[in-house]
Design an enzyme around this catalytic site. Structure first.
Site, PDB file in Angstrom:
ATOM      1  N   GLY A  27      41.284 -19.713 -25.535  1.00  0.00           N
ATOM      2  CA  GLY A  27      40.386 -20.434 -26.730  1.00  0.00           C
ATOM      3  C   GLY A  27      41.425 -19.394 -28.594  1.00  0.00           C
ATOM      4  O   GLY A  27      41.912 -19.704 -29.461  1.00  0.00           O
ATOM      5  N   HIS A  28      40.787 -18.299 -27.515  1.00  0.00           N
ATOM      6  CA  HIS A  28      40.826 -17.297 -28.217  1.00  0.00           C
ATOM      7  C   HIS A  28      42.726 -17.056 -28.898  1.00  0.00           C
ATOM      8  O   HIS A  28      42.658 -16.844 -30.231  1.00  0.00           O
ATOM      9  CB  HIS A  28      40.851 -15.511 -27.704  1.00  0.00           C
ATOM     10  CG  HIS A  28      39.192 -15.716 -28.335  1.00  0.00           C
ATOM     11  ND1 HIS A  28      38.076 -16.175 -26.624  1.00  0.00           N
ATOM     12  CD2 HIS A  28      38.179 -15.618 -29.062  1.00  0.00           C
ATOM     13  CE1 HIS A  28      37.108 -16.032 -26.838  1.00  0.00           C
ATOM     14  NE2 HIS A  28      36.725 -16.237 -28.197  1.00  0.00           N
ATOM     15  N   ASP A  55      32.960 -23.988 -32.571  1.00  0.00           N
ATOM     16  CA  ASP A  55      31.810 -23.522 -33.833  1.00  0.00           C
ATOM     17  C   ASP A  55      32.267 -24.290 -34.603  1.00  0.00           C
ATOM     18  O   ASP A  55      32.417 -23.798 -35.509  1.00  0.00           O
ATOM     19  CB  ASP A  55      31.449 -22.107 -32.988  1.00  0.00           C
ATOM     20  CG  ASP A  55      31.940 -21.709 -31.896  1.00  0.00           C
ATOM     21  OD1 ASP A  55      30.571 -21.664 -31.008  1.00  0.00           O
ATOM     22  OD2 ASP A  55      32.646 -21.164 -31.361  1.00  0.00           O
TER      23      ASP A  55
END
EC number: 6.3.2.1
Length: 282
Positions: free
Chosen positions: A36-37, A152
């Site tokens: 994901g990063h 987020d």
């Protein structure tokens, strides 16, 4: 890949890059890196001459000291992942005093009410901590573009609002949620789940897909009831909340209005691990 171990080293590096006219893309992290990063850095790579990462576990955004203590830290592993990816030109590893030279405490922010919804209700002060560390990193790294994951989503909205209110010359880009093969949103917290529980947790993504489909024909109250029923029968899984909110204000809505964009938000505790996810609704 250059490793910048303090603020002075970073500032010298940034000054050289700016003198050469390079466009800088930046994505800050708290480590425990995963695909994901890396998706953030892939997006940054396409739009910038130079891509910078940072790794810093920010103490002021943890409400619970135990959560701060438990947060996974393995800087060498993270650096190996970034080096192997070939996506990042430099990594900033600030010390606490580089970010908080006087007291380790947050500044106060007004995000026009975004901070009072969802996560803000159960984590008072959390988004002050987020704003403080991100603003300071922006001031030090001086990026042209910054990248944050849509997992987020509330944090992304708050960083956009902070950047707008502080009139920072930075474009904030949200990057789509990166999911495992079973649909589970990738998160550093997933490391605390057994493989079996990670597999069971696919129900979170499946529930969002159902909600997206239901949203076309059902009332929001009916959707919430159906979602609650799904988790009533799941052992060791507790639905903390499911809601549908206006994407701009993040305020929960009970009724659809033409012209507004909506998003479903869900938080589920699995064996004590808090998993969050969301999905845009048509």
């Amino acid at each position: 890949m250059e490793i910048l171990k303090n603020k002075k080293v970073l500032q010298d590096f940034i000054e050289r890059q700016k003198e050469m006219g390079k466009r800088i893309g930046f994505a800050p992290t708290m480590g425990a890196l995963h695909e994901g990063h890396l998706s953030l850095y892939k997006a940054a790579r396409q739009e910038n001459d130079l891509v910078i990462s940072s790794i810093f576990v920010n103490p002021t955004q943890f409400n619970n000291p135990e959560d701060l203590e438990k947060y996974p830290r393995d800087t060498q592993r993270d650096l190996d992942i970034l080096e192997k990816s070939g996506l990042v030109d430099a990594v900033y590893l600030p010390q606490v005093e580089d970010i908080y030279p006087e007291k380790t405490e947050s500044k106060k922010y007004n995000y026009d009410g975004l901070e009072d919804e969802m996560e803000g209700k159960s984590r008072p002060g959390h988004f002050d901590g987020v704003g403080t560390v991100v603003e300071e990193l922006f001031n030090q790294v001086k990026p042209n573009n910054a990248y944050f994951g849509e997992k987020d989503f509330q944090q992304l909205a708050i960083i956009k609002k902070m950047t707008e209110k502080k009139q920072l010359p930075i474009t904030i880009t949200g990057v789509p949620i990166y999911r495992a093969e079973n649909g589970l949103a990738l998160s550093s917290r997933n490391q605390r789940l057994t493989e079996e529980r990670r597999n069971d947790s696919r129900i979170i993504y499946e529930t969002l897909l159902k909600a997206k489909e239901w949203f076309k024909t059902l009332a929001i109250s009916d959707i919430k009831e159906k979602v609650g029923t799904i988790f009533d029968n799941k052992h060791n899984m507790e639905l903390e909340y499911f809601l549908i909110a206006d994407e701009k204000t993040l305020k929960e809505t009970g009724q659809k209005e033409n012209g507004n964009s909506y998003r479903a938000f869900i938080v589920v505790n699995v064996d004590g691990v808090r998993l969050i996810d969301n999905m845009h609704l048509d």
